[in-house]
Design an enzyme around this catalytic site. Structure first.
Site, PDB file in Angstrom:
ATOM      1  N   ASP A 162       0.818  -1.215   0.000  1.00  0.00           N
ATOM      2  CA  ASP A 162       0.000   0.000   0.000  1.00  0.00           C
ATOM      3  C   ASP A 162       0.858   1.274   0.000  1.00  0.00           C
ATOM      4  OD1 ASP A 162      -2.410   1.505   0.313  1.00  0.00           O
ATOM      5  OD2 ASP A 162      -2.084   1.593   2.480  1.00  0.00           O
ATOM      6  N   GLU A 408       3.244  -8.358   7.185  1.00  0.00           N
ATOM      7  CA  GLU A 408       1.969  -8.959   6.803  1.00  0.00           C
ATOM      8  C   GLU A 408       2.060 -10.027   5.723  1.00  0.00           C
ATOM      9  OE1 GLU A 408      -1.003  -5.949   6.046  1.00  0.00           O
ATOM     10  OE2 GLU A 408      -1.110  -5.447   8.172  1.00  0.00           O
ATOM     11  N   TYR A 464      -6.607  -3.230  12.826  1.00  0.00           N
ATOM     12  CA  TYR A 464      -7.475  -2.096  12.459  1.00  0.00           C
ATOM     13  C   TYR A 464      -8.894  -2.282  12.971  1.00  0.00           C
ATOM     14  CZ  TYR A 464      -3.541  -0.377   9.850  1.00  0.00           C
ATOM     15  OH  TYR A 464      -2.306   0.120   9.525  1.00  0.00           O
ATOM     16  N   GLU A 499       0.848  -1.559  14.060  1.00  0.00           N
ATOM     17  CA  GLU A 499      -0.002  -0.656  13.270  1.00  0.00           C
ATOM     18  C   GLU A 499      -1.390  -0.628  13.881  1.00  0.00           C
ATOM     19  OE1 GLU A 499      -0.253  -1.305   8.995  1.00  0.00           O
ATOM     20  OE2 GLU A 499       1.896  -1.649   8.856  1.00  0.00           O
TER      21      GLU A 499
END
Ligand code: GCB
Length: 588
Positions: A162, A408, A464, A499
């Protein structure tokens, strides 16, 4: 490979500036021997910088393939020893010529390499240096990617990470001179016991019959000396390297033969220890709690080009907000950044460029990640080289407290275990200081499903809750967060939430708070912090991201990824003030 440093025996000059540049869409430059003469139809390009945001046409910004850079350089008249060109990073594949002679090829966009040009130049010569840079990502590059053809017949790069695939000569290029035989490598290991400290050093050199002397100084005053290829330098009344106080000694290593000194190298050394003890991460024997960010090398116009002024601003903001640590998400950063962290006393989780080893993410592929012709043995070999090169470059930086060998990746399958198990072991063997090693786990592989994190020394989680899941429902997000973190705490290892974050458009306000608003970013962070504070095994919070950053375009992104606590031009969003209050009122 030792970083170029000016010493009594080593010199360098920077080759930065404006180089000749051109695109090679038909990939004919090698066959037509473009390196043999001045580049035709060239324009100027800044070095260091990404080229993507300097050009104005979409086809050039999103170009996939080879570009060429060229400059002329003069070899100083007094340089009669070995002459090399040192590239700090060329993204992603570089081929280097001097006056039409092809001398080197290097793969990997974020680590240094050097080219020995001694046999091709004489002191006082002016020569042409040409670099072909290819930004193509394949299954065997890191990060990986695939090239597709669009309906309009253009080449397009697909990747599973990303951030924008910036390319070019991203960091300084240096012409360097050093003795033909000399110091090849230096390792330091430091220790502390009460008010005493020590530096165990080991010097690798190729001087026949060479004798090594090591001197440790503190602000110019000698504090310890030793003779021999390896030895211990004892430091009484040591000033330890600590968070916020990056005290650095200087180690000078000299190799002499019968004729006198042959080579000298200097290295800043912070005396500190790093260890994992159950749930705790220890610095100098004391538990630490990491407060900081996953970051990016990313700025307006220069893309991933290194710039001291911009990074000094970033460090000033880290200090302002009370951060004590960062992760070099998602690739090794410029060595200048690590030098700054060493001096500032900022802890670093140092990451390889292995991001996107997961076909389920960012655009997906609907095909398995691992397998022949995708992430396979060849990728693994390159991955092992990148880990070794990262640790070789950064092992002596006191700021580095952990290695992240991937961000990840797919981690729930047999293939993932077979791929990562040996790489984790290789990383442990490569670090003389044996710092903790891990992967950064993805939300798709929660506790009970991820099979690679249990093989790591630390649990590093990107989560998240409240953004990609439980969007807008922070109460449920907190319940989910607590449940999963408590499950991970059962593993008995330190947990760092590497994160967590919410996209936020500066200036967008909503009462009650709604996703994308400044209020939501604040409430989101406060909800997560309350959960983290209740779980002892959580020893770190790294907000995603320090600042907004460029991504490829897509329906999930508005002007890039907006999870920054600072804007892309490094001004605070409202949440920055809230985070500052929390972090500055905590212990260092
Ligand atoms: C992640 C990735 C990071 C992304 C982030 C996001 O998990 O590690 O590279 O930018 O999520 O904002 O989606």
């Amino acid at each position: 490979m030792l970083r170029p440093r000016e010493t009594a025996t080593r010199e360098h000059r920077r080759l930065d500036g404006r180089w000749a540049f051109r695109f090679d869409p038909d990939d004919v430059g090698v066959d037509e021997d473009w390196a043999a003469r001045p580049l035709r139809d060239a324009r100027e390009m800044a070095v260091p910088a990404s080229y993507n945001d300097i050009v104005t046409r979409r086809e050039e910004r999103e170009y996939v393939g080879a570009v060429w850079y060229q400059t002329e350089l003069r070899i100083p008249r007094g340089w009669h020893e070995r002459v090399l060109v040192h590239f700090e990073s060329v993204t992603h594949t570089a081929t280097v010529w001097v006056d039409g002679v092809r001398l080197a090829e290097h793969q990997g966009g974020y680590l240094p390499f050097e080219v020995d040009i001694t046999d091709h130049v004489d002191p006082g010569d002016t020569v042409r240096l040409t670099v072909r840079v290819d930004n193509t990502l394949t299954w065997h590059t890191l990060p990986p990617g695939v090239v597709e053809t669009t309906a309009a017949g253009e080449r397009a790069q697909r990747y599973f990470h990303d951030f924008f695939n910036y390319a070019g000569i991203h960091r300084p290029v240096r012409l360097t001179s050093r003795p033909p035989a000399g110091i090849v490598d230096v390792d330091v290991m430091t220790g502390l016991a009460g008010r005493s400290g020590w530096v165990d050093y080991a010097v690798d050199h190729d001087v026949e019959g060479g004798r090594v002397r090591a001197t440790l100084t503190d602000a110019g005053v000698t504090v310890a000396e030793a003779v021999g290829d390896r030895g211990r330098l004892d430091v009484a009344d040591v000033v330890a390297w600590e968070i916020g106080r990056g005290h650095l000694y200087e180690l000078t290593v000299t190799v002499s033969d019968a004729g006198g000194p042959v080579d000298e190298y200097r290295l800043p050394v912070g005396i500190r220890t790093v260890a994992v003890d159950g749930h705790r991460l220890l610095l100098n024997g004391e538990p630490v709690y990491l407060r900081g960010f996953g970051m990016h090398e990313d700025h307006v116009t220069i893309g991933k080009g290194h710039n001291d002024a911009l990074w000094l601003r970033d460090f000033a903001l880290l200090e302002w907000i009370g951060a004590n640590s960062l992760r070099t998400s998602h690739y090794p950063y410029s060595e200048d950044v690590l030098d700054m962290a060493d001096r500032a006393g900022v802890l670093v989780i140092d990451e390889t460029p292995a991001v996107g080893l997961n076909t389920a993410l960012f655009g997906g592929l609907g095909a398995p990640t691992f397998g022949p012709g995708r992430v396979d043995d060849e990728t693994r070999r390159h991955h092992a080289e990148e880990i070794a090169a990262l640790i070789a470059r950064d092992k002596n930086h006191p700021c580095v407290v952990a290695w992240s060998i991937a961000n990840e990746p797919e981690s729930h399958t047999d293939e993932a275990v077979a791929y990562f198990g040996p790489l984790l072991e290789e990383a442990r063997r490569a670090d003389p200081q044996r710092r903790p090693v891990g992967i950064v786990n993805v939300m798709l592989a929660p506790h009970g499903r991820c099979r690679v994190t249990p093989l790591c020394d630390l649990v590093m989680l990107n989560r998240y809750w409240g953004w990609y899941t439980h969007t807008g429902d922070l109460a449920s997000a907190a319940v989910a967060a607590r449940a999963e973190l408590e499950a991970w705490a059962g593993e008995g290892k330190p947990i760092i939430v590497t994160e967590y974050g919410a996209d936020t458009l500066p200036g967008l306000h909503a009462l009650p708070a709604e996703p994308w608003s400044e209020e939501y970013q604040i409430e989101y962070l406060e909800a997560m912090h309350e959960v983290f504070d209740g779980i002892e095994a959580v020893v770190g919070e790294h907000i995603w991201n320090f600042a907004d950053f460029a991504t490829r375009s897509g329906i999930m992104r508005v002007g890039g990824n907006r999870k920054g606590v600072f804007t892309r031009d490094r001004q605070p969003k409202a949440a920055a003030h809230v985070v500052r209050r929390r972090w500055r009122s905590a212990a260092p």
